[in-house]
Scaffold this active site. Structure first.
Site, short mmCIF file in Angstrom:
data_model
loop_
_atom_site.label_atom_id
_atom_site.label_comp_id
_atom_site.label_asym_id
_atom_site.label_seq_id
_atom_site.Cartn_x
_atom_site.Cartn_y
_atom_site.Cartn_z
N GLU A 253 0.86 -1.19 0.00
CA GLU A 253 0.00 0.00 0.00
C GLU A 253 0.90 1.24 0.00
O GLU A 253 1.17 1.79 -1.03
CB GLU A 253 -0.96 -0.01 1.20
N GLU B 96 -1.57 -1.07 13.41
CA GLU B 96 -2.78 -0.77 12.65
C GLU B 96 -4.02 -1.25 13.41
O GLU B 96 -5.06 -0.59 13.40
CB GLU B 96 -2.71 -1.50 11.31
C1 BGC Z 1 -5.25 1.06 4.78
C2 BGC Z 1 -5.81 2.07 5.71
C3 BGC Z 1 -6.97 2.71 5.11
C4 BGC Z 1 -7.97 1.64 4.86
C5 BGC Z 1 -9.24 2.14 4.28
C6 BGC Z 1 -6.27 0.03 4.51
O1 BGC Z 1 -5.87 -0.94 3.66
O2 BGC Z 1 -4.05 0.55 5.21
O3 BGC Z 1 -5.19 2.46 6.78
O4 BGC Z 1 -7.45 3.83 5.72
O5 BGC Z 1 -7.46 0.62 4.07
O6 BGC Z 1 -10.17 1.53 4.87
#
Ligand code: BGC
Length: 859
Positions: A456, A737
């Site tokens: 990402e 996270e």
């Molecule tokens: C990301 C996030 C993001 C989210 C959206 C994820 O895959 O890492 O932090 O805000 O997707 O829902």
């Protein structure tokens, strides 16, 4: 990490002279020029007058602007001056203080092209699409003088002149919506240019422009598959070299690279790009390319190197280097291997429960560095066109025992300067503070990203807005966020004024969903500009960011209109309270339990309110009137739809009440009830939070502001799962996270989306600055010119100490609970500032307003 101490200087000083928030910028966007400085004085309280003179020569003979002596705003002085392109301006500021002291300091800024064209041409090599990497070179003669290199790339580049790097910046030109704008980097090369023969070299790769971004994407690379570059050397304003089809092109020793892939480097190919090696000629690139612009990005630099703390031999027999800290950047290695050996380093964040290397959570990101040796070498080698988020490196193919001294971790981020520090007697909390700061260092790489390691590393807007209040305490962020919002504004017209999930917009999968803009994510368009204005007090920057706010609110209004004008946002896809723990119907879902349309409607109100405030500041009275009426209508609609007359919310979650209080959705008489329900819900949940990205941001703040500081402290200091300190006890060196990222509860979480460096939940640190330490900027006198001091002293912590280099100077705030239960306070207010003291339960004998200087008292 440094604790910022006030420099006790006997004399008045002026520091931090900046133009559009950059120190001595060259080639940056300087439109709507705003210059700022920080006067500091030990004895004086405020300035009598200030004066700014701007000149085109360093001796100030040719003055082109002179403010005269007057009351200037040191946060945002806007000289009335028409700037010429590619021109250096010197400026000096003089301040006289109320005690008669004066100080003068000088600086400069240098304009870029300001939309004037380069005469150079975009070029590439005949086989660039296949190779993806190349070295291009040009020999030229010159006479020494004031020399500049103007350079841009659709790709990523390193530039040298006569073998010397033109800058200490790395990963140039950074991460941008390359389909919309091509930022030009300007370098002063006067010191490396020589009389006679010179050679300029660009090493170009794919970078963010040309490799897969977004992981699951099908239409990658996002911008283009052929790296191209443009460069022009000017000496004393005259063009003396420029890219065209006469440059020499060589193969690169970089065999392959990508942001997610890492890099494959073959030293044995280095001879192929020697100056006398066979070369091809460059070719002109004639396809359409986005317009050139002056740069906005603050520099990305190496800011620290970290040693290997241990070499681990795992049960599986792997060799792992542990740096003891999760970081973002590179590693550097002294290659000791015989010619022909190929070895690989792979990056990972954690070890698995058996102590083996683990990186399933990086998903498709290979995050490797493969190196083919041409023999042992004393050079420190490193990747060129990528970066990694890592604490551990697995080493394969390396013959013999690696010497830890031959490896070092290199921390890389947008170099903004750290401004905040907090210390308490609680070592876990202190470590958590550092984790949030490391989270920011790891995710402020030209774009505010979600994470730095997996496939990402994107400018996820929701994460960015949630963390922005903390980020503006931790670092000097206005230029960084200014760049982000500038690029958001470029994107928005392509999304009907909405805000794509990530900026730059490189994921396209929402095309198949019902919308491309989600509440709480797109609201980055209003939250970040308002935070930046509140923290840094730059009205000209707010004006530049205002279109993002207006477009976003306009977009929500249109969603509302097409759904019957109910003054609610009840359509489309929303992430909601992402990763909350209260989705009891589907505990493995990433979507939280709070009604996503309630959150969307709440943010409709919140963004309307922030845009209303911005309109008032900017004198956009017609807009303000529109937003004022709309805001009342939205709030009324939310009350009708989601609240009982007594203040109970139909969405019965912690986050629902947090949002109601933070966004002022309920009438004043209902606030206490909402706050009590929230506190009770937490108490009934054994003092544990259940909030996700949306609720966590404001959780402690609304509790602290509404009479429940004790509950906020219990959440903050909780060490069991789920909590912030649970992660710290688990050994986290950045912020996870997910609440359940590791440990017994991790079974419930999903390893395919489990990063250990995601700053969103670090947003609670804003409350540690504001609530625990009590430092609150006043948006009506922004930039910390006036603050509210509301520290919430608590026996649960015993003591807290903050130091913050605000844009007006250093604030300090300390409190300590004494043995007799009295509380001792100490505050430092910087020159030119005032503070309103709001200590709960303080006697009337305490002053209400504090001026510059140090104040101590015991209550
Ligand atoms: C990301 C996030 C993001 C989210 C959206 C994820 O895959 O890492 O932090 O805000 O997707 O829902």
């Amino acid at each position: 990490m440094p604790f910022i101490f006030f420099q006790n200087s006997p004399e008045m000083k002026i520091n931090f002279l900046r133009a559009n928030h950059h120190t001595e910028p060259i080639g940056y966007d300087l439109s709507s020029l705003s210059i700022s400085w920080i006067p500091e004085s030990n004895d004086a309280k405020r300035p009598n007058w200030s004066r700014v003179e701007i000149s085109t020569d360093r001796f100030f003979k040719d003055i082109v602007s002179d403010s005269g002596k007057q009351a200037l705003n040191s946060l945002d002085y806007q000289p009335n001056i028409e700037l010429a392109p590619c021109t250096r301006y010197y400026w000096r500021v003089t301040v006289e203080a109320d005690n008669g002291e004066t100080a003068t300091e000088t600086s400069f800024f240098e304009t870029g092209l300001i939309h004037t064209p380069l005469s150079a041409k975009w070029i590439t090599t005949p086989d660039a699409e296949q190779t993806g990497h190349f070295i291009i070179r040009k020999q030229f003669t010159a006479t020494k003088g004031d020399a500049r290199l103007y350079c841009a790339a659709a790709g990523i580049f390193e530039a040298t002149v006569n073998g010397k790097p033109v800058t200490d910046e790395v990963l140039l030109p950074g991460y941008h919506p390359f389909n919309l704008e091509m930022p030009v980097m300007t370098f002063d090369i006067s010191n490396i240019l020589v009389d006679g023969d010179n050679v300029i070299e660009l090493h170009v790769g794919r970078g963010w422009y040309g490799t897969s971004m977004g992981g699951w994407e099908t239409d990658n690379p996002p911008f283009g598959s052929i790296p191209v570059a443009i460069a022009e050397v000017r000496v004393d304003g005259k063009i003396i070299a420029q890219t065209d089809d006469t440059w020499d092109a060589y193969p690169s020793p970089v065999v392959d690279s990508g942001i997610y892939l890492g890099e494959i480097y073959d030293t044995t190919r280095e001879s192929l790009s020697a100056i006398d090696a066979p070369s091809k000629k460059t070719v002109l690139f004639t396809e359409t390319i986005a317009p050139l612009s002056d740069r906005f990005s603050p520099p990305i630099r190496r800011t620290e190197t970290l040693p290997v703390v241990s070499v681990i031999n795992t049960p599986k027999g792997e060799t792992i280097l542990d740096f003891g800290q999760e970081m973002t950047g590179w590693f550097e290695v002294r290659n000791r291997m015989p010619a022909g050996t190929t070895w690989t380093l792979e990056a990972g964040e954690i070890l698995d429960t058996d102590g083996n290397f683990f990186r399933d959570n990086l998903r498709k990101a290979k995050a490797l560095y493969t190196f083919t040796s041409s023999g042992p070498d004393e050079r420190w080698i490193r990747p060129h066109f990528t970066f990694y988020g890592f604490r551990y490196l697995r080493l394969t193919g390396y013959v013999g025992e690696p010497d830890p001294k031959d490896f070092r971790g290199v921390v890389i981020h947008s170099d903004l300067g750290i401004t905040g520090s907090i210390q308490t007697p609680n070592s876990l909390l202190n470590r958590f503070f550092l984790n949030t700061l490391w989270g920011q260092r790891g995710n402020f790489l030209d774009v505010p990203t979600d994470c730095p390691q997996r496939d990402e590393r994107l400018g996820w807007t929701g994460d960015a807005q949630a963390f922005s209040g903390t980020a503006c305490f931790h670092m000097y962020t206005p230029a960084f966020y200014g760049k982000f919002i500038h690029e958001m504004i470029l994107e928005q017209p392509n999304y009907d004024g909405g805000v794509p999930f990530v900026v730059p917009s490189v994921v396209k999968w929402y095309k198949t969903k019902s919308s491309h803009s989600s509440s709480a994510w797109g609201d980055a368009a209003t939250v970040i500009p308002w935070n930046v204005y509140t923290y840094f007090g730059d009205k000209s920057l707010l004006r530049k960011m205002y279109p993002a706010m207006k477009m976003w609110v306009g977009y929500i209004e249109r969603q509302d209109e097409t759904n019957g004008n109910h003054r609610l946002w009840q359509t489309g896809f929303h992430f909601g309270d992402w990763l909350a723990l209260d989705n009891f119907r589907n505990p493995s879902s990433a979507f939280g339990g709070t009604d996503a349309y309630y959150i969307a409607s709440a943010y409709y109100a919140f963004s309307t309110e922030l845009t209303l405030r911005a309109a008032e500041v900017l004198g956009e009275f017609a807009d303000a009137e529109h937003y004022r009426i709309r805001l009342q209508e939205i709030k009324q609609a939310i009350r009708n739809e989601y609240f009982s007359p007594n203040g109970r919310c139909t969405s019965d979650t912690q986050t629902a009440y947090v949002v109601a209080l933070a966004m002022d959705l309920v009438p004043t008489e209902m606030r206490k009830r909402c706050a009590d329900i929230l506190a009770e819900k937490i108490r009934n949940n054994k003092n544990a939070l259940e909030t996700g990205f949306v609720g966590t941001y404001f959780l402690c703040r609304v509790l602290g502001d509404n009479g429940h500081a004790d509950v906020a402290y219990d959440l903050l200091l909780r060490e069991e799962y789920p909590s912030w300190l649970y992660e710290v006890k688990f050994g986290a060196t950045t912020v996870w996270e997910r609440w359940n990222g590791q440990g017994p509860a991790a079974r419930a979480s999903d390893m395919s989306m489990n990063s250990f460096n995601h700053y969103a939940y670090g947003s609670v640190e804003e409350w540690v600055y504001r609530g625990v330490c009590g430092l609150n900027p006043d948006p009506s006198i922004p930039g910390f010119r006036h603050v509210f001091l509301r520290p919430l002293a608590s026996k649960k912590l015993g003591e807290a100490r903050l130091s913050f280099l605000s844009p007006c100077g250093v604030y300090e705030s300390e409190w300590k609970i004494n043995a007799d239960d009295t509380v001792s306070y100490r505050f430092r207010i910087p020159f030119g500032c005032t503070a309103t003291l709001e200590i709960p339960g303080a006697p009337d004998t305490l002053p209400k307003t504090l001026e510059a200087g140090v104040h101590t008292f015991t209550v």
